[in-house]
Design a protein around this motif. Structure first.
Motif, mmCIF file in Angstrom:
data_model
loop_
_atom_site.group_PDB
_atom_site.id
_atom_site.type_symbol
_atom_site.label_atom_id
_atom_site.label_comp_id
_atom_site.label_asym_id
_atom_site.label_seq_id
_atom_site.Cartn_x
_atom_site.Cartn_y
_atom_site.Cartn_z
ATOM 1 N N GLY A 186 53.514 -1.984 48.405
ATOM 2 C CA GLY A 186 52.567 -2.700 49.243
ATOM 3 C C GLY A 186 51.223 -2.693 48.544
ATOM 4 N N LEU A 187 50.938 -3.739 47.768
ATOM 5 C CA LEU A 187 49.749 -3.758 46.916
ATOM 6 C C LEU A 187 48.457 -3.873 47.723
ATOM 7 N N VAL B 280 39.462 -4.432 48.151
ATOM 8 C CA VAL B 280 39.621 -4.213 49.593
ATOM 9 C C VAL B 280 38.827 -2.974 50.019
ATOM 10 N N LYS B 281 38.035 -3.094 51.041
ATOM 11 C CA LYS B 281 37.226 -1.980 51.523
ATOM 12 C C LYS B 281 37.993 -1.088 52.493
ATOM 13 N N ASP B 282 38.748 -1.693 53.394
ATOM 14 C CA ASP B 282 39.492 -0.925 54.387
ATOM 15 C C ASP B 282 40.940 -1.409 54.425
ATOM 16 N N PRO B 283 41.874 -0.658 53.833
ATOM 17 C CA PRO B 283 43.281 -1.082 53.805
ATOM 18 C C PRO B 283 43.866 -1.330 55.181
ATOM 19 N N ASP C 59 46.514 -17.463 40.248
ATOM 20 C CA ASP C 59 45.384 -17.989 41.014
ATOM 21 C C ASP C 59 44.943 -17.104 42.170
ATOM 22 N N LYS C 60 45.864 -16.415 42.805
ATOM 23 C CA LYS C 60 45.534 -15.625 43.981
ATOM 24 C C LYS C 60 44.645 -14.434 43.603
ATOM 25 N N PRO C 61 43.500 -14.259 44.267
ATOM 26 C CA PRO C 61 42.606 -13.141 43.959
ATOM 27 C C PRO C 61 43.290 -11.775 44.031
ATOM 28 N N ALA C 62 44.268 -11.640 44.922
ATOM 29 C CA ALA C 62 44.938 -10.354 45.091
ATOM 30 C C ALA C 62 45.785 -9.970 43.884
ATOM 31 N N PHE C 63 46.215 -10.963 43.096
ATOM 32 C CA PHE C 63 47.177 -10.689 42.028
ATOM 33 C C PHE C 63 46.713 -11.053 40.616
ATOM 34 N N LYS C 64 45.732 -11.912 40.466
ATOM 35 C CA LYS C 64 45.444 -12.452 39.140
ATOM 36 C C LYS C 64 44.981 -11.394 38.138
ATOM 37 N N ASN C 65 44.219 -10.388 38.582
ATOM 38 C CA ASN C 65 43.806 -9.334 37.658
ATOM 39 C C ASN C 65 44.975 -8.440 37.266
ATOM 40 N N ALA C 66 45.836 -8.132 38.238
ATOM 41 C CA ALA C 66 47.024 -7.334 37.932
ATOM 42 C C ALA C 66 47.946 -8.085 36.992
ATOM 43 N N MET C 67 48.016 -9.394 37.130
ATOM 44 C CA MET C 67 48.864 -10.199 36.255
ATOM 45 C C MET C 67 48.370 -10.134 34.805
ATOM 46 N N LYS C 68 47.094 -9.962 34.629
ATOM 47 C CA LYS C 68 46.538 -9.892 33.271
ATOM 48 C C LYS C 68 46.803 -8.540 32.615
ATOM 49 N N ARG C 69 46.623 -7.459 33.378
ATOM 50 C CA ARG C 69 46.610 -6.138 32.755
ATOM 51 C C ARG C 69 47.546 -5.104 33.365
ATOM 52 N N ARG C 70 48.091 -5.341 34.524
ATOM 53 C CA ARG C 70 48.845 -4.294 35.196
ATOM 54 C C ARG C 70 50.224 -4.781 35.633
ATOM 55 N N ARG C 71 50.932 -5.355 34.680
ATOM 56 C CA ARG C 71 52.319 -5.759 34.942
ATOM 57 C C ARG C 71 53.228 -4.539 34.775
ATOM 58 N N CYS C 72 54.248 -4.462 35.588
ATOM 59 C CA CYS C 72 55.126 -3.296 35.567
ATOM 60 C C CYS C 72 56.554 -3.704 35.910
ATOM 61 N N LEU C 73 57.464 -2.751 35.861
ATOM 62 C CA LEU C 73 58.878 -2.979 36.165
ATOM 63 C C LEU C 73 59.332 -2.034 37.269
ATOM 64 N N ALA D 269 60.290 -7.667 38.425
ATOM 65 C CA ALA D 269 58.926 -7.834 37.940
ATOM 66 C C ALA D 269 57.960 -7.338 39.001
ATOM 67 N N GLY D 270 57.013 -6.501 38.589
ATOM 68 C CA GLY D 270 56.044 -5.958 39.532
ATOM 69 C C GLY D 270 54.619 -6.098 39.044
ATOM 70 N N LEU D 271 53.685 -6.033 39.986
ATOM 71 C CA LEU D 271 52.255 -6.040 39.698
ATOM 72 C C LEU D 271 51.635 -4.857 40.418
ATOM 73 N N SER D 272 50.827 -4.072 39.710
ATOM 74 C CA SER D 272 50.279 -2.858 40.312
ATOM 75 C C SER D 272 48.757 -2.896 40.381
ATOM 76 N N GLU D 273 48.237 -2.066 41.261
ATOM 77 C CA GLU D 273 46.793 -1.963 41.440
ATOM 78 C C GLU D 273 46.483 -0.566 41.966
ATOM 79 N N THR D 274 45.423 0.037 41.434
ATOM 80 C CA THR D 274 44.972 1.329 41.949
ATOM 81 C C THR D 274 43.772 1.101 42.855
ATOM 82 N N TRP D 275 43.952 1.433 44.115
ATOM 83 C CA TRP D 275 42.866 1.284 45.079
ATOM 84 C C TRP D 275 42.084 2.592 45.145
ATOM 85 N N VAL D 276 40.775 2.499 45.085
ATOM 86 C CA VAL D 276 39.906 3.672 45.153
ATOM 87 C C VAL D 276 39.109 3.620 46.444
#
Length: 255
Positions: A56-57, A62-65, A81-95, A127-134
């Motif tokens: 669940g990316l 995001v300020k409040d999950p 194109d989607k803001p939620a995924f485009k950065n992960a698509m560039k640098r944080r692709r995973c399996l 195919a997966g896309l990841s993101e670290t939320w702080v």
């Protein structure tokens, strides 16, 4: 959409197939669900590594999950194109290692669950896309979404969307965000070829996250499916006549 899947292969088989450095030990899982921690293969420091991430990316911005919709799937057609995924698509692709998944088909006024697996068996890589939320206090949460594509061929009769699987020969290309840019990587996001997967109907026991056993992936007959539907209809009638019960099944831990 893909909302449940299974991991049946032994840990060492997964390690050899994906080439990560760690030696994790975990049991088979027959009903992995969103919000649970799931095994993910990521590139780090010139090698591949095993990580656990929440399915669940949550985008970094995001300020409040609690106020953000759960993103368990990312559509291949819009990941650039989607803001939620485009950065992960560039640098944080995973399996995401898996041995199969479930899908629900609307038929005869009810949703019938099916178990879908590779025709010749064995591990597959979603195919997966990841993101670290702080968080505001510095807390970190590694999250991931599974990429889907429009189904075609026989699979399209079951459901309009399918998880994207990355072939072993393309694992390196998908993971390498430095050498392979997002525009090139998106070409790997294709639906399976017709005949690549097979499926059969399974028990509606899979509907409950609390159920996690090998019986879930076994085929059931049309008679069994009808009997389950009749039983479910009777329960629904009883529930409508009785006061609402409190509490829901939680999304249990993966390990």
């Amino acid at each position: 959409m893909c909302g449940r899947y299974v991991i049946l292969s032994p840990p060492e088989a997964m390690r050899q197939a994906f080439g990560y450095a760690e030696q994790p030990n975990f049991p088979p899982r027959y009903n992995i669900a969103p919000t649970q921690p799931i095994p993910v293969v990521v590139p780090e420091n010139g090698g591949r590594h095993f990580r656990l991430m929440r399915w669940g990316l949550i985008p970094a911005w995001v300020k409040d999950p609690r106020q953000f919709a759960l993103l368990i799937n990312a559509r291949a057609e819009t990941v650039l194109d989607k803001p939620a995924f485009k950065n992960a698509m560039k640098r944080r692709r995973c399996l995401l290692p898996a041995d199969g998944y479930y899908e629900w088909h609307q038929s005869d006024g009810r949703k019938r669950p099916f178990f879908i697996r590779p025709r010749h068996g064995g591990l597959i890589a979603f195919a997966g896309l990841s993101e670290t939320w702080v968080g505001p206090n510095g807390e970190e949460l590694d999250t991931v979404a599974l990429v889907t594509a429009a189904a075609h061929g026989a699979l399209a009769t079951l459901h309009s969307r399918v998880p994207v699987t990355i072939a072993p020969a393309d694992h390196a290309r998908w993971l390498d965000g430095d050498a392979i840019d997002a525009g090139e990587a998106v070409r790997l996001l294709r639906a399976p070829e017709d005949g690549e997967f097979v499926w059969h109907e399974v028990s509606t026991r899979v509907n409950r996250v609390a159920h996690d056993d090998e019986q879930l992936i076994l085929p059931i007959s049309a008679e069994q499916a009808d009997a389950e539907a009749t039983k479910a209809a009777k329960k629904m009638t009883v529930r409508k006549a009785a006061p609402a019960a409190s509490g829901e099944d939680g999304q249990g831990s993966l390990f």
